[in-house]
Design an enzyme around this catalytic site. Structure first.
Site, mmCIF file in Angstrom:
data_model
loop_
_atom_site.group_PDB
_atom_site.id
_atom_site.type_symbol
_atom_site.label_atom_id
_atom_site.label_comp_id
_atom_site.label_asym_id
_atom_site.label_seq_id
_atom_site.Cartn_x
_atom_site.Cartn_y
_atom_site.Cartn_z
ATOM 1 N N LYS A 244 -3.445 -14.010 -5.602
ATOM 2 C CA LYS A 244 -2.503 -15.139 -5.570
ATOM 3 C C LYS A 244 -3.241 -16.481 -5.556
ATOM 4 O O LYS A 244 -2.745 -17.486 -6.097
ATOM 5 C CB LYS A 244 -1.558 -15.035 -4.368
ATOM 6 C CG LYS A 244 -0.262 -14.315 -4.705
ATOM 7 C CD LYS A 244 -0.371 -12.817 -4.757
ATOM 8 C CE LYS A 244 -0.335 -12.176 -6.086
ATOM 9 N NZ LYS A 244 -0.458 -10.720 -6.058
ATOM 10 N N HIS B 121 22.064 -27.905 -2.491
ATOM 11 C CA HIS B 121 22.025 -28.433 -3.858
ATOM 12 C C HIS B 121 21.096 -29.646 -3.921
ATOM 13 O O HIS B 121 21.177 -30.494 -3.044
ATOM 14 C CB HIS B 121 23.421 -28.865 -4.310
ATOM 15 C CG HIS B 121 23.401 -29.494 -5.678
ATOM 16 N ND1 HIS B 121 23.265 -28.747 -6.819
ATOM 17 C CD2 HIS B 121 23.469 -30.794 -6.071
ATOM 18 C CE1 HIS B 121 23.267 -29.555 -7.864
ATOM 19 N NE2 HIS B 121 23.377 -30.803 -7.448
ATOM 20 N N VAL C 207 -4.763 1.106 -14.134
ATOM 21 C CA VAL C 207 -3.858 2.212 -14.463
ATOM 22 C C VAL C 207 -3.362 2.901 -13.183
ATOM 23 O O VAL C 207 -3.123 4.099 -13.173
ATOM 24 C CB VAL C 207 -4.549 3.226 -15.405
ATOM 25 C CG1 VAL C 207 -4.781 2.609 -16.775
ATOM 26 C CG2 VAL C 207 -5.862 3.734 -14.818
HETATM 27 P P1 FAD Z 1 -5.561 -1.160 2.492
HETATM 28 O O1 FAD Z 1 -5.198 -2.573 2.382
HETATM 29 O O2 FAD Z 1 -6.190 -0.495 1.313
HETATM 30 O O3 FAD Z 1 -6.545 -1.057 3.735
HETATM 31 C C1 FAD Z 1 -7.180 0.127 4.083
HETATM 32 C C2 FAD Z 1 -8.405 -0.214 4.894
HETATM 33 O O4 FAD Z 1 -8.907 0.993 5.478
HETATM 34 C C3 FAD Z 1 -9.543 -0.784 4.072
HETATM 35 O O5 FAD Z 1 -10.109 -1.873 4.743
HETATM 36 C C4 FAD Z 1 -10.534 0.372 3.975
HETATM 37 O O6 FAD Z 1 -11.872 -0.045 3.798
HETATM 38 C C5 FAD Z 1 -10.315 1.021 5.336
HETATM 39 N N1 FAD Z 1 -10.732 2.435 5.406
HETATM 40 C C6 FAD Z 1 -10.497 3.430 4.527
HETATM 41 N N2 FAD Z 1 -10.994 4.595 4.987
HETATM 42 C C7 FAD Z 1 -11.563 4.314 6.200
HETATM 43 C C8 FAD Z 1 -12.225 5.099 7.164
HETATM 44 N N3 FAD Z 1 -12.404 6.410 7.009
HETATM 45 N N4 FAD Z 1 -12.692 4.481 8.268
HETATM 46 C C9 FAD Z 1 -12.516 3.146 8.455
HETATM 47 N N5 FAD Z 1 -11.871 2.360 7.567
HETATM 48 C C10 FAD Z 1 -11.402 2.951 6.462
HETATM 49 N N6 FAD Z 1 0.868 -5.842 -2.471
HETATM 50 C C11 FAD Z 1 1.835 -6.721 -2.177
HETATM 51 O O7 FAD Z 1 2.716 -6.415 -1.380
HETATM 52 N N7 FAD Z 1 1.862 -7.960 -2.760
HETATM 53 C C12 FAD Z 1 0.935 -8.346 -3.662
HETATM 54 O O8 FAD Z 1 0.981 -9.453 -4.177
HETATM 55 C C13 FAD Z 1 -0.095 -7.431 -3.989
HETATM 56 N N8 FAD Z 1 -1.053 -7.772 -4.867
HETATM 57 C C14 FAD Z 1 -2.051 -6.897 -5.137
HETATM 58 C C15 FAD Z 1 -3.035 -7.276 -6.053
HETATM 59 C C16 FAD Z 1 -4.063 -6.417 -6.353
HETATM 60 C C17 FAD Z 1 -5.114 -6.851 -7.331
HETATM 61 C C18 FAD Z 1 -4.137 -5.144 -5.686
HETATM 62 C C19 FAD Z 1 -5.269 -4.204 -5.949
HETATM 63 C C20 FAD Z 1 -3.171 -4.767 -4.782
HETATM 64 C C21 FAD Z 1 -2.116 -5.625 -4.509
HETATM 65 N N9 FAD Z 1 -1.104 -5.271 -3.611
HETATM 66 C C22 FAD Z 1 -0.102 -6.153 -3.347
HETATM 67 C C23 FAD Z 1 -1.089 -3.964 -2.938
HETATM 68 C C24 FAD Z 1 -1.618 -4.089 -1.496
HETATM 69 O O9 FAD Z 1 -2.923 -4.611 -1.538
HETATM 70 C C25 FAD Z 1 -1.599 -2.724 -0.819
HETATM 71 O O10 FAD Z 1 -0.305 -2.177 -0.917
HETATM 72 C C26 FAD Z 1 -1.984 -2.862 0.644
HETATM 73 O O11 FAD Z 1 -3.270 -3.398 0.780
HETATM 74 C C27 FAD Z 1 -1.927 -1.505 1.339
HETATM 75 O O12 FAD Z 1 -2.265 -1.687 2.669
HETATM 76 P P2 FAD Z 1 -2.909 -0.513 3.541
HETATM 77 O O13 FAD Z 1 -3.054 -1.053 4.918
HETATM 78 O O14 FAD Z 1 -2.142 0.735 3.355
HETATM 79 O O15 FAD Z 1 -4.340 -0.229 2.897
#
Ligand code: FAD
Length: 474
Positions: A58, A453, A279
């Protein structure tokens, strides 16, 4: 060293860090383990979202939109600029600062809420007497113990078969957000959310962008009328989007050569300076050693959970991208809160049908609830009202008149079933739709609510009025 907690959260992305904060607020002694490292190998809380996802994308979308505006829309406002120049280093450095502010913000929130943070890789070692033992492999090796574990390990980018990301020529989202020069020719495989957002950034900064998508239909999850409008807008902007293609071969050496068949079966060969592969994303359970506790995955590798984010193992929960449902940061956050509250016996839930979706292109696309094609295939009788931004006073004043709001309501009860927007600030406008649907509002409810508005939100009111053929301004 061994420590005992009430809750251990593995993963410090939006799902994990929010779960940890709420658990601590509820009086549970909470630890959060996260292994993300920034370019200095230091901890960088916030996961994919903060480091290589929502936030940096963003930041670059905003910067590139400002840059593009100067040569496109500014002139119509009577603003003429000569000698426009791109300082990409500065743009990227601003993006890094925005990311860092967010990383630091979470560190501050953890301190404030007394969440203990451990930097390193978390993995299950064993379960004894209702207690889970989690090892943390960071600078040193630790073992943490807790009765409850929340897994929030997120997702990682899917690569094409036999084509690994090198982040120089073949880029995932990480590389796509970090190019140190504007490629003359940029290929993007995948016309989904990330492909369109990244394609837009680099197109605005000067690349010729060609997007190749295997599916025949553009944005098939989006209401077909909205998707059709969006396709037209993006094509007008010069994004070359090819649907229904079949990739034959990708060769990366000095540049990237892609051969593919178009939807009519004709073969094409294109060369790109760089290729973004977007993808989809796959759930990340790598290194968790879930087999030590017999945790079940589904056929696609997601951790199997029920509607309350409970896994097959009692007191082990999983949330966010690593489980079924939309891969969105706010969905992950809501599941985090929901699980923390359940651990203390509250009855929280997340309704996956009322999660807003946003694509931050220009114009933006946002929606919540069902689209027209879903309602038709579900056999639900519905009424539809649309209102174009062209007829909205604020949209005309700011010069952003492309797009529309579409409201779908039950034919009998008038309950809103979905709201779909392509247009300026759709990401903000959709909040009203989400509130309305959470409160089971009818289209008449929105139509009778006073909207300021001139504001873009009047388009939502007018589309709601149009459901019962009462639009006033169109
Ligand atoms: P993540 O954010 O992936 O966090 C997981 C964390 O766990 C990471 O820090 C990882 O390193 C850590 N981890 C993994 N395994 C271990 C382990 N064994 N021990 C310790 N740590 C570990 N979503 C939106 O809602 N709005 C948006 O505008 C948006 N834009 C995006 C743009 C891009 C380019 C991308 C790639 C994604 C976007 N998303 C967006 C999606 C969003 O980033 C994800 O849905 C969100 O980050 C998921 O959150 P999470 O907490 O499940 O996992």
């Amino acid at each position: 060293m061994s420590m005992i907690f009430d809750v251990i959260v593995i993963g410090g992305g939006p799902g994990g860090y929010v779960a940890a904060i709420r658990a601590s607020q509820l009086g549970l002694k909470t630890a959060c383990i996260d292994d993300w490292k920034n370019s200095n190998a230091a901890p960088a809380l916030g996961g994919t979202c903060t480091n290589v996802g929502c936030i940096p994308s963003k930041a670059l979308l905003q910067s590139s939109e400002y840059f593009d505006n100067v040569s496109t829309s500014f002139q119509s406002h009577g603003i003429e600029v000569e000698g426009l120049k791109l300082n990409l280093d500065k743009m990227l450095s601003r993006k890094r600062n925005v990311v860092k502010q967010n990383n630091d913000g979470i560190v501050y929130l953890f301190k404030k809420n007394k969440v203990s943070f451990f930097h390193g890789k978390g993995s299950f070692t064993e379960k004894q007497d209702q207690t889970f033992h989690i090892s943390v492999l960071g600078k040193e090796k630790l073992t943490l113990n807790a009765k409850n574990v929340i897994i929030a390990t997120g997702s990682k980018p899917r690569h094409l078969p036999n084509i690994q990301f090198d982040e120089k020529l073949i880029l995932s989202n990480s590389g796509a957000l970090n190019m140190n020069s504007v490629p003359k020719k940029l290929g993007v495989i995948g016309a989904g959310v990330i492909g369109l957002e990244m394609g837009s950034v680099w197109k605005r900064l000067g690349s010729d962008v060609v997007i190749l998508e295997a599916l025949p239909e553009f944005l098939s999850a989006v209401d077909y009328q909205i998707a059709k409008e969006a396709f037209r807008f993006f094509s007008d902007q010069g994004l070359m989007i090819n649907m229904g293609v079949k990739i034959e071969e990708i060769k990366a050496k000095k540049d990237v050569k892609v051969s593919f068949f178009d939807k009519d079966g004709s073969k094409h060969n294109l060369s790109f300076d760089r290729l973004i592969v977007s993808v989809g994303r796959v759930p990340n359970t790598e290194g968790l050693e879930i087999e030590k506790i017999n945790l079940e995955l589904d056929d696609n590798g997601f951790i199997k959970v029920d509607d309350k984010c409970r896994t097959n193992i009692q007191n082990v929960w999983a949330i966010g991208d690593v489980v079924r449902g939309p891969m969105l940061a706010h969905k992950a956050e809501d599941e985090g809160v929901c699980v923390a509250e359940q651990i203390v016996g509250q009855h929280s839930h997340v309704d996956l049908n009322i999660i807003p979706w946003v694509i931050y292109t220009f114009p933006e696309i946002a929606w919540v609830g069902k689209n027209e094609q879903q309602l038709k295939s579900d056999g639900i009788n519905f009424k539809s009202g649309t209102f174009p931004f062209m007829a909205n006073g604020r949209a005309r004043a700011i010069g952003e008149t492309k797009g529309m709001v579409k409201v779908l309501a039950d034919a009998k009860t008038d309950e809103i079933l979905g709201i779909h927007i392509v247009g300026p600030m759709a990401s903000e406008l959709i909040a009203e739709a989400v509130v309305a649907m959470e409160f089971k509002a009818s289209s008449e409810d929105i139509a009778r609510i006073c909207h300021a508005h001139p504001s873009l939100s009047e388009a939502t009111k007018e589309a709601a009025l149009a459901v019962n053929e009462k639009a006033l301004n169109f």
